[in-house]
Write a protein that holds these residues in place. Structure first.
Motif, short mmCIF file in Angstrom:
data_model
loop_
_atom_site.label_atom_id
_atom_site.label_comp_id
_atom_site.label_asym_id
_atom_site.label_seq_id
_atom_site.Cartn_x
_atom_site.Cartn_y
_atom_site.Cartn_z
N ASN A 119 0.80 -1.22 0.00
CA ASN A 119 0.00 0.00 0.00
C ASN A 119 0.84 1.28 0.00
OD1 ASN A 119 -1.95 1.98 0.65
ND2 ASN A 119 -1.70 1.58 2.84
N GLY A 120 0.50 2.20 -0.90
CA GLY A 120 1.23 3.47 -0.98
C GLY A 120 0.54 4.64 -0.30
N HIS A 121 -0.65 4.45 0.25
CA HIS A 121 -1.42 5.58 0.81
C HIS A 121 -1.56 5.47 2.33
CE1 HIS A 121 -4.42 8.48 1.68
NE2 HIS A 121 -5.45 7.65 1.69
N GLY A 122 -1.00 6.47 3.03
CA GLY A 122 -1.00 6.46 4.50
C GLY A 122 -2.38 6.45 5.12
N GLY A 123 -3.37 7.02 4.42
CA GLY A 123 -4.71 7.12 4.99
C GLY A 123 -5.50 5.82 4.99
N GLN A 124 -4.96 4.77 4.38
CA GLN A 124 -5.70 3.50 4.38
C GLN A 124 -4.92 2.35 5.04
OE1 GLN A 124 -6.58 3.39 0.20
NE2 GLN A 124 -4.66 2.41 -0.37
N ILE A 125 -3.92 2.71 5.85
CA ILE A 125 -3.14 1.68 6.55
C ILE A 125 -4.06 0.88 7.47
CG2 ILE A 125 -1.33 1.30 8.27
CD1 ILE A 125 0.05 3.83 7.17
N SER A 126 -4.85 1.58 8.27
CA SER A 126 -5.70 0.87 9.26
C SER A 126 -6.76 0.05 8.55
CB SER A 126 -6.40 1.87 10.18
OG SER A 126 -5.48 2.76 10.70
N LEU A 127 -7.34 0.59 7.50
CA LEU A 127 -8.41 -0.12 6.79
C LEU A 127 -7.89 -1.41 6.16
CD1 LEU A 127 -11.32 -0.27 5.84
CD2 LEU A 127 -10.70 1.19 3.90
N ARG A 138 -11.41 -15.54 7.63
CA ARG A 138 -12.27 -16.34 6.74
C ARG A 138 -11.48 -17.43 6.03
NH1 ARG A 138 -15.04 -11.11 4.17
NH2 ARG A 138 -16.68 -10.79 5.72
N HIS A 139 -10.24 -17.17 5.73
CA HIS A 139 -9.41 -18.12 4.96
C HIS A 139 -8.11 -18.34 5.74
CE1 HIS A 139 -12.17 -17.08 1.71
NE2 HIS A 139 -11.86 -15.81 1.90
N PRO A 140 -8.17 -19.16 6.80
CA PRO A 140 -7.00 -19.28 7.69
C PRO A 140 -5.75 -19.84 7.02
CG PRO A 140 -8.97 -20.28 8.66
CD PRO A 140 -9.32 -19.94 7.25
N ASN A 141 -5.90 -20.50 5.87
CA ASN A 141 -4.71 -21.03 5.19
C ASN A 141 -4.00 -19.98 4.34
OD1 ASN A 141 -4.91 -23.57 6.30
ND2 ASN A 141 -6.34 -24.25 4.71
N LEU A 142 -4.62 -18.82 4.19
CA LEU A 142 -4.00 -17.73 3.43
C LEU A 142 -3.42 -16.72 4.43
CD1 LEU A 142 -3.73 -16.52 0.46
CD2 LEU A 142 -5.71 -15.12 1.06
N GLY A 143 -2.09 -16.62 4.47
CA GLY A 143 -1.49 -15.56 5.28
C GLY A 143 -1.74 -14.23 4.58
N VAL A 144 -2.13 -13.21 5.32
CA VAL A 144 -2.43 -11.92 4.69
C VAL A 144 -1.63 -10.81 5.39
CG1 VAL A 144 -4.26 -10.36 3.89
CG2 VAL A 144 -4.78 -12.78 4.27
N HIS A 145 -0.92 -10.04 4.60
CA HIS A 145 -0.07 -8.98 5.15
C HIS A 145 -0.45 -7.65 4.50
CE1 HIS A 145 2.77 -12.07 6.67
NE2 HIS A 145 2.33 -12.71 5.61
N ALA A 146 -0.69 -6.64 5.31
CA ALA A 146 -0.92 -5.29 4.78
C ALA A 146 0.30 -4.46 5.13
CB ALA A 146 -2.19 -4.70 5.39
N TRP A 147 1.07 -4.07 4.11
CA TRP A 147 2.34 -3.35 4.33
C TRP A 147 2.27 -1.97 3.69
CZ3 TRP A 147 6.14 -7.86 2.72
CH2 TRP A 147 6.15 -8.82 3.74
N PHE A 148 2.83 -1.00 4.42
CA PHE A 148 2.84 0.39 3.95
C PHE A 148 4.21 0.72 3.35
CE2 PHE A 148 3.19 5.06 5.26
CZ PHE A 148 2.53 5.51 4.12
N LEU A 149 4.18 1.20 2.13
CA LEU A 149 5.39 1.49 1.33
C LEU A 149 6.50 2.18 2.11
CD1 LEU A 149 6.78 1.88 -1.54
CD2 LEU A 149 5.59 4.06 -1.61
N TRP A 150 6.13 3.22 2.88
CA TRP A 150 7.15 4.05 3.52
C TRP A 150 7.65 3.47 4.84
CZ3 TRP A 150 9.40 8.12 1.10
CH2 TRP A 150 8.76 8.61 -0.04
N ASP A 151 7.12 2.32 5.22
CA ASP A 151 7.45 1.74 6.51
C ASP A 151 8.73 0.90 6.41
OD1 ASP A 151 7.12 1.23 9.14
OD2 ASP A 151 5.34 -0.02 8.95
#
Ligand SMILES: [Zn+2]
Length: 270
Positions: A119-127, A138-151
């Protein structure tokens, strides 16, 4: 085709995509942007352009045998804070949550092991973090990561004070990075410096004890911070740090079985 394009999941036919899913550690990355005002000097698509270009450099830098693929940029984001500057887009949070589920569900069903929302937009990190938790539930076999570009460790050390703390939007860092990546999209002659007002002690806009904010309460131009002194060479240094940092992080993720996905027997009995 650029060298990293063979990693485009959308460039595979379905039997190839099915085999990709079956690889050990199979991972799909979705670059995510936002179409929002970025001051009078940067384009609406700034966040997506950064996420996509950094990701493509990272994919080129990773060893070719790693099982990682990307999907096209999701350019529409969640950015209600930028309303009121001519044309600035946002979509409802519920739509974003549904969109992440629509991407994750077929990947999980096919057997992919991980999804990364880059993700490149700081305003949607939490979302996107909420979306990741919901989808993983819902899909425990799928690891899901939300990463912020500038982090990335050390990247903001390249930005001098007070801009390091105040440059929230279209300031020195973003303007310099765009001067390096796509100078033809920067109109430096229109750049305006509008640092945000200082918060009362102990409070902040985005740090400790933050609060929601609207750009048009902080700035007339849409810039929150100062693009003054922006250079392509600072942009190149930021770019190098971002690519190095994310290459290391993706290589670490792909070389691991992270996150833990096996249910512990006791968890249902509590
Ligand atoms: Zn943004």
């Amino acid at each position: 085709m650029a060298p990293e394009q063979h990693r485009g999941l959308h460039h595979l036919n379905w039997p190839e995509a099915k085999s990709a899913a079956a690889c050990d550690s199979s991972t799909v990355v979705v670059p995510w942007g936002s179409l929002e005002q970025h001051g009078p000097h940067l384009p609406l698509g700034t966040d997506g352009l950064f996420a996509e270009q950094v990701l493509h450099q990272v994919l080129q830098a990773l060893p070719p045998q790693l099982p990682i693929w990307f999907l096209p940029l999701q350019s529409l984001g969640f950015a209600p804070e930028h309303k009121g500057f001519g044309v600035s887009f946002t979509q409802p949070a519920e739509v974003m949550l549904a969109q992440v589920e629509a991407i994750a569900e077929p990947l999980a069903r096919a057997g992919f092991q991980r999804l990364v929302l880059f993700n490149g937009h700081g305003g949607q990190i939490s979302l996107l973090d909420v979306a990741a938790r919901q989808v993983h539930g819902r899909h425990p076999n799928l690891g899901v990561h939300a990463w912020f570009l500038w982090d990335v460790d050390g990247v903001m050390d390249l930005v001098p004070d007070p801009e390091r703390g105040q440059g929230l939007h279209a300031g020195l860092a973003e303007t310099s990075l765009m001067l390096h990546m796509a100078p033809e999209l920067v109109q430096l002659q229109h750049a305006v410096a509008e640092p945000p007002p200082p918060p009362p002690a102990g409070l902040s806009l985005e740090g400790r004890c933050p609060g929601a904010w609207r750009t048009n309460a902080l700035s007339r131009s849409g810039t929150v911070g100062s693009p003054r002194g922006a250079t392509a060479s600072l942009g190149a240094a930021l770019h190098e740090k971002l690519v190095q940092g994310w290459t290391t992080t993706f290589a670490t993720l792909l070389g691991s079985s992270w996150p833990p996905r096996r249910s512990l027997e006791s968890s249902d009995r509590v």
